[in-house]
Design an enzyme around this catalytic site. Structure first.
Site, mmCIF file in Angstrom:
data_model
loop_
_atom_site.group_PDB
_atom_site.id
_atom_site.type_symbol
_atom_site.label_atom_id
_atom_site.label_comp_id
_atom_site.label_asym_id
_atom_site.label_seq_id
_atom_site.Cartn_x
_atom_site.Cartn_y
_atom_site.Cartn_z
ATOM 1 N N GLU A 81 -0.058 -3.924 -0.729
ATOM 2 C CA GLU A 81 -1.217 -3.358 -1.421
ATOM 3 C C GLU A 81 -1.781 -2.112 -0.745
ATOM 4 O O GLU A 81 -2.901 -2.131 -0.209
ATOM 5 C CB GLU A 81 -2.322 -4.419 -1.572
ATOM 6 C CG GLU A 81 -1.869 -5.642 -2.354
ATOM 7 C CD GLU A 81 -2.975 -6.673 -2.565
ATOM 8 O OE1 GLU A 81 -4.049 -6.544 -1.961
ATOM 9 O OE2 GLU A 81 -2.756 -7.621 -3.326
ATOM 10 N N GLU A 98 2.081 -12.058 -5.568
ATOM 11 C CA GLU A 98 0.797 -12.760 -5.428
ATOM 12 C C GLU A 98 0.191 -12.945 -6.800
ATOM 13 O O GLU A 98 0.155 -12.002 -7.610
ATOM 14 C CB GLU A 98 -0.227 -11.959 -4.603
ATOM 15 C CG GLU A 98 0.042 -11.933 -3.131
ATOM 16 C CD GLU A 98 -1.028 -11.163 -2.350
ATOM 17 O OE1 GLU A 98 -2.177 -11.041 -2.823
ATOM 18 O OE2 GLU A 98 -0.684 -10.672 -1.267
HETATM 19 O O1 IFM Z 1 -6.369 -12.447 0.035
HETATM 20 C C1 IFM Z 1 -5.905 -11.295 -0.596
HETATM 21 C C2 IFM Z 1 -4.558 -10.891 -0.031
HETATM 22 O O2 IFM Z 1 -4.601 -10.697 1.337
HETATM 23 C C3 IFM Z 1 -4.107 -9.606 -0.677
HETATM 24 N N1 IFM Z 1 -4.153 -9.688 -2.098
HETATM 25 C C4 IFM Z 1 -5.354 -10.193 -2.718
HETATM 26 C C5 IFM Z 1 -5.746 -11.508 -2.079
HETATM 27 C C6 IFM Z 1 -7.029 -12.042 -2.754
HETATM 28 O O3 IFM Z 1 -8.079 -11.147 -2.618
#
Ligand code: IFM
Length: 433
Positions: free
Chosen positions: A165, A348
């Site tokens: 990210e 994710e």
């Molecule tokens: O916890 C985070 C993760 O580290 C990165 N992506 C989003 C998740 C939720 O906010």
């Protein structure tokens, strides 16, 4: 309401994800101070909480991996802490190497396939102190870190993502100011928007020199829609898309930044940034997609970026994020228009909830989103899906106040209790055997 693995292509990978600083416990094993320790100390996080103990995964990883394997998962997405391996940013910590050796061996013993990430935000504070991602030297230190990771662990892992990210590590951290180092400075933010992508490119080169395994990047996507057809709202949408979504994928896949964002950022970007675009857009082997929510935006009078997020009245998670599963489908279609036949992974997806152990709301979230993924995987090369997150953990600026896990963690006792959503996954995944 059940997960139906037969709706997914053969060999589709189901995994659970975490990140080093969020679970390991940074006080153990000779890790150095990270930019998040520093940020927490300076009041940047909820109740000044930090990752010193977190879920104590450093000492409890065997039990955590047992739970994952027992839940029927195929893969574990984890990250290497930069500050654990290089506490001062420059010198290697043998205890750090030994920890990840133990962790990876333990995954392989349980037939959990290791999907690794190099940078999930735990930059050594020594490098933060010299400007972090705004300083090009830090990019070179990152290349050294990735080279060591790829050389030492490269042949035992399934794949390596350079950065998790980049939008969060650049814009959210240096313009919006919500994440470490908590700056609100367009000049610094613009430099980090470029340097983080250069770090990806330099990381790719370093990894390629040491491993034959697939190397790629993980991007987060928050698709928008405009509140109206007015020019102003359409411009707000275009800028949101350019900065949050297109900047990173367009750089990595096409070697270009989107014009709508470049117009604002370029005056502050490093000189001769154009010369870096070949490195940034070197071919990758896969793309990771992190997806949580989507937004409606409208023009806002006042200061740049003149974007206001407006509610659509949809249900929200405990993060206040609106739930729109169909938006994940739009993201997959849009990403595939850049990546073509490249394998895609949903690296994710999940929700923060207050529902505790009986987390029916989280089960509905997973069901609605995995239905979209299954449908897309019939037409697009989506190869896997990772739950965020295996267990409750340190949610960055929000500390331990938000719970994303399918396993509950009692932070006083470190007792793990699988939630109903864990059992939902287990029932679905173990059917495959
Ligand atoms: O916890 C985070 C993760 O580290 C990165 N992506 C989003 C998740 C939720 O906010």
């Amino acid at each position: 309401m059940l997960l139906e693995p037969r709706d997914f292509p053969e060999n589709f990978v189901f995994g659970a994800a975490t990140a080093a600083y969020q679970i390991e416990g940074h006080q153990a094993g000779g890790a150095g101070e990270t930019i998040w320790d520093h940020f927490a100390k300076n009041g940047g996080t909820f109740e000044a909480q930090d990752g010193a103990l977190a879920c104590d995964h450093y000492h409890r990883f065997e039990g955590d991996l047992d739970l994952m394997a027992d839940g029927g998962f195929d893969a574990y997405r984890f990250s290497f802490s930069w500050a654990r391996l290089f506490p001062d940013g420059k010198n290697l910590n043998p205890e750090g190497l030994a920890f990840y050796d133990r962790l990876i061996d333990a995954m392989l013993e349980r037939k959990l396939r290791p999907f690794a990430t190099a940078y999930h935000w735990d930059m050594p504070q020594t490098l933060g102190a010299i400007g972090g991602w705004a300083n090009r030297d830090v990019v070179n230190h990152f290349g050294d870190f990735v080279g060591v990771v790829a050389k030492h662990f490269g042949e035992r892992i399934e794949s390596l993502a350079t950065i998790n990210e980049p939008w969060c590590a650049s814009w959210l951290s240096h313009f919006i100011g919500e994440h470490a180092p908590g700056l609100q400075d367009i000049a610094v933010a613009s430099k980090t928007m470029h340097n983080i992508m250069l770090a990806h490119g330099v990381g790719m080169e370093a990894a390629r020199a040491e491993t034959t395994k697939p190397v790629g990047i993980v991007l987060n996507f928050t698709p928008g829609e405009a509140a109206s057809d007015s020019d102003e709202d359409q411009q707000a949408l275009a800028l949101h898309e350019a900065i949050s979504n297109e900047w990173f994928i367009s750089a990595a896949m096409r070697g270009e930044y989107p014009a709508a964002a470049l117009k604002v950022l370029e005056p502050h970007m490093p000189k001769n940034w154009q010369n870096d675009m070949d490195v940034i857009s070197a071919p990758i082997d896969f793309m990771g997609i992190n997806f949580y929510t989507s937004l409606k935006v409208k023009h806002q009078e006042g200061d740049f970026p003149n974007i206001e997020v407006v509610s659509r009245g949809l249900e929200t998670t405990d993060m206040g994020w609106e739930i729109e599963p169909a938006a994940l489908g739009r993201v997959i279609v849009s990403v595939a228009s850049y990546t073509g036949e490249l394998p895609l992974y949903i690296t994710e997806n999940g929700m923060a909830a207050v529902s505790g152990i009986n987390d029916m709301d989280r089960i509905s979230y997973f069901k609605s989103h995995t239905d979209v993924v299954a449908a897309c995987a019939r037409q697009y090369p989506v190869k896997g899906y990772f739950v965020w997150s295996l267990m409750d953990n340190f949610e960055w600026a929000l500390g331990y106040s938000k719970r994303f896990g399918i396993i509950h963690v009692d932070y006083d006792t470190q007792v793990r209790t699988p939630k109903d959503s864990y059992h939902w996954w287990k029932t679905g995944l173990t059917k495959r055997a």
